[in-house]
Write a protein that holds these residues in place. Sequence first.
Motif, PDB file in Angstrom:
ATOM      1  N   ILE A 104       0.886  -1.292   0.058  1.00 24.57           N
ATOM      2  CA  ILE A 104      -0.141   0.022   0.039  1.00 24.57           C
ATOM      3  C   ILE A 104       0.812   1.243  -0.032  1.00 24.57           C
ATOM      4  O   ILE A 104       2.103   1.272   0.353  1.00 24.57           O
ATOM      5  CB  ILE A 104      -0.917  -0.110   1.225  1.00 24.57           C
ATOM      6  N   ALA A 105       0.180   2.266  -0.337  1.00 19.07           N
ATOM      7  CA  ALA A 105       0.820   3.642  -0.203  1.00 19.07           C
ATOM      8  C   ALA A 105      -0.138   4.908  -0.201  1.00 19.07           C
ATOM      9  O   ALA A 105      -1.284   4.724  -0.564  1.00 19.07           O
ATOM     10  CB  ALA A 105       1.710   3.942  -1.619  1.00 19.07           C
ATOM     11  N   LEU A 106       0.475   5.662   0.659  1.00 15.67           N
ATOM     12  CA  LEU A 106      -0.478   6.989   0.961  1.00 15.67           C
ATOM     13  C   LEU A 106      -0.287   7.992  -0.037  1.00 15.67           C
ATOM     14  O   LEU A 106      -1.211   9.061   0.209  1.00 15.67           O
ATOM     15  CB  LEU A 106      -0.653   7.242   2.506  1.00 15.67           C
ATOM     16  N   PHE A 107       0.593   8.195  -0.665  1.00 18.22           N
ATOM     17  CA  PHE A 107       1.041   9.429  -1.532  1.00 18.22           C
ATOM     18  C   PHE A 107       0.691   9.084  -2.901  1.00 18.22           C
ATOM     19  O   PHE A 107       1.038   8.255  -3.416  1.00 18.22           O
ATOM     20  CB  PHE A 107       2.588   9.750  -1.380  1.00 18.22           C
ATOM     21  N   SER A 108      -0.090  10.301  -3.496  1.00 17.28           N
ATOM     22  CA  SER A 108      -0.197   9.975  -4.968  1.00 17.28           C
ATOM     23  C   SER A 108       0.625   9.863  -5.799  1.00 17.28           C
ATOM     24  O   SER A 108       0.705   9.274  -6.857  1.00 17.28           O
ATOM     25  CB  SER A 108      -1.137  11.335  -5.242  1.00 17.28           C
ATOM     26  N   THR A 109       2.033  10.546  -5.481  1.00 18.28           N
ATOM     27  CA  THR A 109       3.145  10.172  -6.311  1.00 18.28           C
ATOM     28  C   THR A 109       3.793   8.791  -6.528  1.00 18.28           C
ATOM     29  O   THR A 109       4.370   8.531  -7.220  1.00 18.28           O
ATOM     30  CB  THR A 109       4.175  11.302  -5.788  1.00 18.28           C
ATOM     31  N   SER A 110       3.012   7.999  -5.436  1.00 18.82           N
ATOM     32  CA  SER A 110       3.455   6.631  -5.541  1.00 18.82           C
ATOM     33  C   SER A 110       2.518   5.697  -6.705  1.00 18.82           C
ATOM     34  O   SER A 110       2.880   4.752  -6.949  1.00 18.82           O
ATOM     35  CB  SER A 110       3.326   5.866  -4.091  1.00 18.82           C
ATOM     36  N   TYR A 111       1.742   6.391  -7.453  1.00 25.76           N
ATOM     37  CA  TYR A 111       0.754   5.615  -8.052  1.00 25.76           C
ATOM     38  C   TYR A 111       0.894   6.254  -9.647  1.00 25.76           C
ATOM     39  O   TYR A 111       1.150   7.407  -9.849  1.00 25.76           O
ATOM     40  CB  TYR A 111      -0.820   6.123  -7.585  1.00 25.76           C
TER      41      TYR A 111
END
Length: 124
Positions: A104-111
Amino acid sequence: QVHLVESGGGLVQAGGSLRLSCAASGRTFSRYAMGWFRQAPGKEREFVSTISASGDTTHYADSVKGRFTISRDNAKNTVYLQMNSLKPEDTAVYFCAGRITSTIALFSTSYGNWGQGTQVTVSS
């Protein structure tokens, strides 16, 4: 790469519920961690929820914890966001996002993959 298409948005009264869906194309959906983000007019895009590729790990923004539930069906290449007890402050365009890693990731830049968004409007 996956192509993402959100649906299920609409107009609902405060206290009501909606379920958003995000359908993904491609054969590798089960390898993608997925997330939901939202953006209200005049505000920055913010994290809502995320789910791991297997579905065994989830995380929520404090503002939606206890009201929203993220889930996925890898057989249907779809991720869902069940939204209950909706509030006017939940009004926003909701975006589905995917990242080619299991965690999982919480930051939009990770997607790296994004849908076009679906409007959710909660009236008071």
